[in-house]
Design an enzyme around this catalytic site. Structure first.
Site, mmCIF file in Angstrom:
data_model
loop_
_atom_site.group_PDB
_atom_site.id
_atom_site.type_symbol
_atom_site.label_atom_id
_atom_site.label_comp_id
_atom_site.label_asym_id
_atom_site.label_seq_id
_atom_site.Cartn_x
_atom_site.Cartn_y
_atom_site.Cartn_z
ATOM 1 N N HIS A 68 0.818 -1.225 0.000
ATOM 2 C CA HIS A 68 0.000 0.000 0.000
ATOM 3 C C HIS A 68 0.850 1.271 0.000
ATOM 4 C CE1 HIS A 68 -3.688 1.989 -0.070
ATOM 5 N NE2 HIS A 68 -4.334 1.406 0.927
ATOM 6 N N ASP A 88 -2.375 1.797 -4.741
ATOM 7 C CA ASP A 88 -3.639 2.122 -4.067
ATOM 8 C C ASP A 88 -4.690 1.061 -4.391
ATOM 9 O OD1 ASP A 88 -4.793 2.866 -6.599
ATOM 10 O OD2 ASP A 88 -3.747 4.791 -6.393
#
Ligand code: CAO
Length: 416
Positions: free
Chosen positions: A386, A390
């Site tokens: 992450h 995204d």
């Protein structure tokens, strides 16, 4: 013999018969001492948690101005188990002898002990005496209860037990048997693939994982593989679903290259990998290994299947070389060959994404006309780094991968 003391009353308190005076605890059991008198506490012979000696007075109770002060003497002996027949209390000059449990039973059923005839030693009132007294009062016939039988006390709400209920309340006491087990703990060093797993997974812990899951309808792919499997077999290759999953992933990576990248240690640079070296988690006798199929972006489904066959046979023989085990850029883990639906795959650093596939199952689903059909359903679980990927990117990639597999003919358009 001595006991530890915990009390519920203080000097000057009024007490009634059966009120709890204190709790005494030995290394064997805990017993609540109750008052045998209505009166006022005049003297406590012990403070909290002091050692109280058997045979010495615990408390002085003023029972009546005319009668003076009665000394309640505790003669508690606590047995290994709470066999109340062994736990006894006696009061100087008082005729009702009974254990605390029997007193409690009497109290809960509003019976005055002075009205019950004790059949125990020295006219001690036994539990049976209370139950017989109750039975006489209610007309209920109690079955003869042997002395050894333990009848749990009645709940407060039940003041008068009815015969059938009483019968139902008799719970057999389980006989405790020692469990014999001769096994011994075994300690062995972490070596080989397990050692590599410790290193890789510990490094993976530093990556903030983003998870995304979806359901894939493989009905068409299952049919297609059935048709192609014998053709591949003729050419000496076993065709499983994996080559399709791998190829579809590579086609997706062409659109979303960030998923086929790596992030440097200082998180300053992202390197987009030119090769799609797709790792395949393999369950082998030696443990988990992840060899990779090199340059999937330029391979046909058949070539991928052939390469996978090679890696599988080397893997099961424990003969995979460094080249096959290093340089992976993206990983798929088909845990569904063993079972399960969703999972939470762990990224293999320096990679940034991984997909895990669940078991293909026949499940009812609706088609475009709203009709139920037998669908071949598989779940996929993605994990992505992450820090640089995204959720929307992961979801779009997954949608594309899904569309190739749900409509395998669409792959033809993009195959090179
Ligand atoms: N659901 C149901 N059946 C599946 C399936 C799935 N998701 N994936 C494959 N199958 C079927 C295959 O089609 C094959 O059936 P056929 O004999 O009818 O062709 C059968 O299961 C056995 O497949 P396979 O194992 O020989 O080949 P594969 O290419 O599908 O899988 C491999 C290869 C290496 C991925 C697999 O053997 C394996 O090791 N899986 C475990 C991976 C693992 O341990 N992951 C956890 C990693 S984290 O600890």
């Amino acid at each position: 013999m001595f006991v530890k003391c915990r009390r519920y009353i203080k000097e000057g308190d009024s007490v009634s018969q059966f009120d709890s005076i204190c709790e005494v605890q030995s290394d064997k059991a805990s017993v609540t001492i109750t008052s045998r008198y209505d009166g006022i506490i005049r003297k406590l012979h012990y403070n909290l948690d002091e050692i109280a000696y058997v045979g010495k007075p615990l408390v002085d109770i003023e029972i009546d101005a005319s009668k003076g002060v009665a000394s309640e003497e505790d003669v508690v002996e606590t047995p290994p188990m709470s066999h109340e027949e062994h736990t006894h209390q006696e009061i100087k000059g008082h005729k009702t002898l009974a254990t605390p449990a029997v007193r409690r039973l009497a109290m809960e059923n509003n019976i005055k002990l002075s009205e019950v005839v004790g059949t125990g030693k020295d006219n001690r009132i036994l539990k049976e005496d209370i139950l017989n007294y109750l039975a006489k009062q209610t007309g209920a016939i109690l079955p003869p209860s042997p002395k050894a039988e333990i009848i749990p006390p009645l709940p407060k709400s039940e003041t008068v037990p009815a015969a059938p209920k009483d019968k139902a309340r008799k719970i057999p006491v389980p006989v405790s048997r020692p469990i014999v087990f001769s096994g011994k703990d075994k300690t062995e060093p972490v070596t080989g693939f397990q050692k590599a797993m410790v290193k890789t997974m510990s490094a993976a812990l530093k990556i903030p994982h983003f998870g995304y899951c979806d359901e894939i309808d493989l009905t068409q792919l299952v049919q297609l593989r059935e048709e192609l499997k014998p053709l591949a077999q003729i050419r000496g290759v076993k065709l499983s679903f994996m080559p399709f999953f791998i190829k579809a992933a590579s086609l997706g990576l062409l659109q979303y290259p960030i998923l086929n990248a790596s992030l440097d240690e200082s998180c300053q640079n992202v390197t987009y990998k030119a090769s799609h070296n797709i790792g395949v988690a393999m369950d082998t006798e030696q443990g988990l290994i992840v060899p990779n199929v090199k340059n999937v972006q330029v391979c046909s489904v058949f070539e991928i299947a052939s390469e996978l066959n090679r890696l599988q046979s080397l893997g099961s023989a424990g003969q995979l070389g460094t080249n096959d085990l290093t340089g992976g850029t993206f990983t798929l883990s088909n845990i569904g060959t063993i079972g399960g639906t969703y999972t939470k795959p762990v990224i293999l650093p320096p990679e940034v994404a991984i997909g895990a596939l669940g078991k293909i199952q026949v499940l009812p689903r609706f088609n475009g006309k709203g009709e139920v059909f037998k669908a071949q359903i598989m779940n996929v679980s993605w994990s992505a780094d992450h820090r640089i990927i995204d959720g929307a990117t992961m979801a779009r990639f997954s949608n594309l991968w899904k569309s190739y597999l749900e409509n395998p003919a669409s792959m033809l358009l993009d195959l090179k």
